[in-house]
Design a protein around this motif. Sequence first.
Motif, PDB file in Angstrom:
ATOM      1  N   ALA A 104     -65.672 -87.526  14.933  1.00  0.00           N
ATOM      2  CA  ALA A 104     -66.595 -87.498  13.797  1.00  0.00           C
ATOM      3  C   ALA A 104     -65.843 -87.215  12.502  1.00  0.00           C
ATOM      4  CB  ALA A 104     -67.673 -86.445  14.030  1.00  0.00           C
ATOM      5  N   GLY A 105     -64.932 -86.236  12.535  1.00  0.00           N
ATOM      6  CA  GLY A 105     -64.155 -85.918  11.340  1.00  0.00           C
ATOM      7  C   GLY A 105     -63.298 -87.084  10.882  1.00  0.00           C
ATOM      8  N   ALA A 106     -62.672 -87.779  11.836  1.00  0.00           N
ATOM      9  CA  ALA A 106     -61.828 -88.924  11.481  1.00  0.00           C
ATOM     10  C   ALA A 106     -62.663 -90.057  10.887  1.00  0.00           C
ATOM     11  CB  ALA A 106     -61.072 -89.406  12.718  1.00  0.00           C
ATOM     12  N   LEU A 107     -63.865 -90.301  11.437  1.00  0.00           N
ATOM     13  CA  LEU A 107     -64.725 -91.369  10.918  1.00  0.00           C
ATOM     14  C   LEU A 107     -65.194 -91.045   9.503  1.00  0.00           C
ATOM     15  CD1 LEU A 107     -66.878 -92.284  14.044  1.00  0.00           C
ATOM     16  CD2 LEU A 107     -65.166 -93.706  12.922  1.00  0.00           C
ATOM     17  N   GLY A 167     -62.272 -91.545   7.218  1.00  0.00           N
ATOM     18  CA  GLY A 167     -62.008 -92.975   7.069  1.00  0.00           C
ATOM     19  C   GLY A 167     -63.030 -93.671   6.191  1.00  0.00           C
ATOM     20  N   ALA A 168     -64.315 -93.284   6.329  1.00  0.00           N
ATOM     21  CA  ALA A 168     -65.365 -93.897   5.508  1.00  0.00           C
ATOM     22  C   ALA A 168     -65.176 -93.547   4.039  1.00  0.00           C
ATOM     23  CB  ALA A 168     -66.740 -93.436   5.988  1.00  0.00           C
ATOM     24  N   MET A 208     -76.099 -92.451   2.914  1.00  0.00           N
ATOM     25  CA  MET A 208     -76.186 -92.148   4.337  1.00  0.00           C
ATOM     26  C   MET A 208     -75.107 -91.155   4.746  1.00  0.00           C
ATOM     27  SD  MET A 208     -76.030 -94.724   7.604  1.00  0.00           S
ATOM     28  CE  MET A 208     -76.065 -94.046   9.274  1.00  0.00           C
ATOM     29  N   LEU A 209     -73.901 -91.336   4.257  1.00  0.00           N
ATOM     30  CA  LEU A 209     -72.814 -90.421   4.599  1.00  0.00           C
ATOM     31  C   LEU A 209     -73.107 -89.023   4.070  1.00  0.00           C
ATOM     32  CD1 LEU A 209     -70.032 -90.251   5.940  1.00  0.00           C
ATOM     33  CD2 LEU A 209     -69.011 -90.749   3.719  1.00  0.00           C
ATOM     34  N   PHE A 210     -73.665 -88.945   2.879  1.00  0.00           N
ATOM     35  CA  PHE A 210     -74.026 -87.649   2.307  1.00  0.00           C
ATOM     36  C   PHE A 210     -75.069 -86.945   3.170  1.00  0.00           C
ATOM     37  CE2 PHE A 210     -76.972 -85.224  -0.414  1.00  0.00           C
ATOM     38  CZ  PHE A 210     -76.097 -84.253  -0.895  1.00  0.00           C
TER      39      PHE A 210
END
Length: 319
Positions: free
Chosen positions: A248-251, A254-255, A270-272
């Motif tokens: 999850a942290g890597a994604l 990366g995003a 969405m990321l927020f």
Amino acid sequence: MSSAMPEQPASQTRTQVEEILIFPDGRAVKVSGGGTPPPTQRPPFRRSGPTRKQYLWSLGLFLVTCYTTWSVGDSRYSDGLGYMLPVMAILLAHEMGHYIASLIYRVPATPPFFIPMPYSPLGTFGAVIVKQGGREDRKALFDIAIAGPLAGLVLAIPVCIYGAATAMAVPVDQIPSGDFQFIAPPLMKWIVWAVRGDWPAGMVLESAILDAGWVGIFITALNLIPIGQLDGGHILYTLLGRKAHYVAGALIAGALAYMFITGNLTFMLMLFLIIMMGPYHPPTSNDHVPLGWFRIALGCITLPFIFIGFTPTPIVIGG
């Protein structure tokens, strides 16, 4: 588990030995004369199930979302019903997959809450159910999480196939300026190729039903992103445990890097929201319940769906 009272000395009057049955929930029931203990209480789910107010909210939001998706179909395709019906059916199947699995495992959950989005290309932001976290064990969480995407895809893929077969090919230069277009992910391209052959050069496929299928594929792919409280986050946690936090942290990193480099901020909101809800998955009530080979294989097959159902730039505006 049972325990017995100590026996009285022989000099004292003999009394009947009382047996006490201690249940996992802490209740202690006296048993005398070989009697049968009273039946257990109702499971917690029935005492804390959905309320009448939640059902009314669910119905109200469903009707509002029917209207907003009908409006999109009517204004874009002059076919409100042709767009609204498949979109709502796919979303309903997805959420009912979660809801029915929650009922089976007696995990308290609300009915589906649909999210209307008026004046938007989709007309909806999907739907959610709210359940009490930590009540399910590892296996129950896996089944509840994966039931939604699989149920939605059972409808979304046939909708895409029928939409591709009936869609009208329109030259790109005839698309009105300012009109939006959905960008097909790999799965959609494969379906169109299988149904119609090569994608027509310089043409776009116009169909309310095909675009409704696109919405179902896209929302399913979003939900399978393996972060936090998304369906993919639940599934990955059941497969990897706390190691899923590293993924999850890597994604997320990366995003953020992708959006910074490309300037594509499509998924910033969405990321927020994912970060605000918590990117890391909490433990289940029992992380050590075995999944079995079938669930592990099913999870490994389902999670990569994001690679064929997701596109970084889902919508473009014609100019």
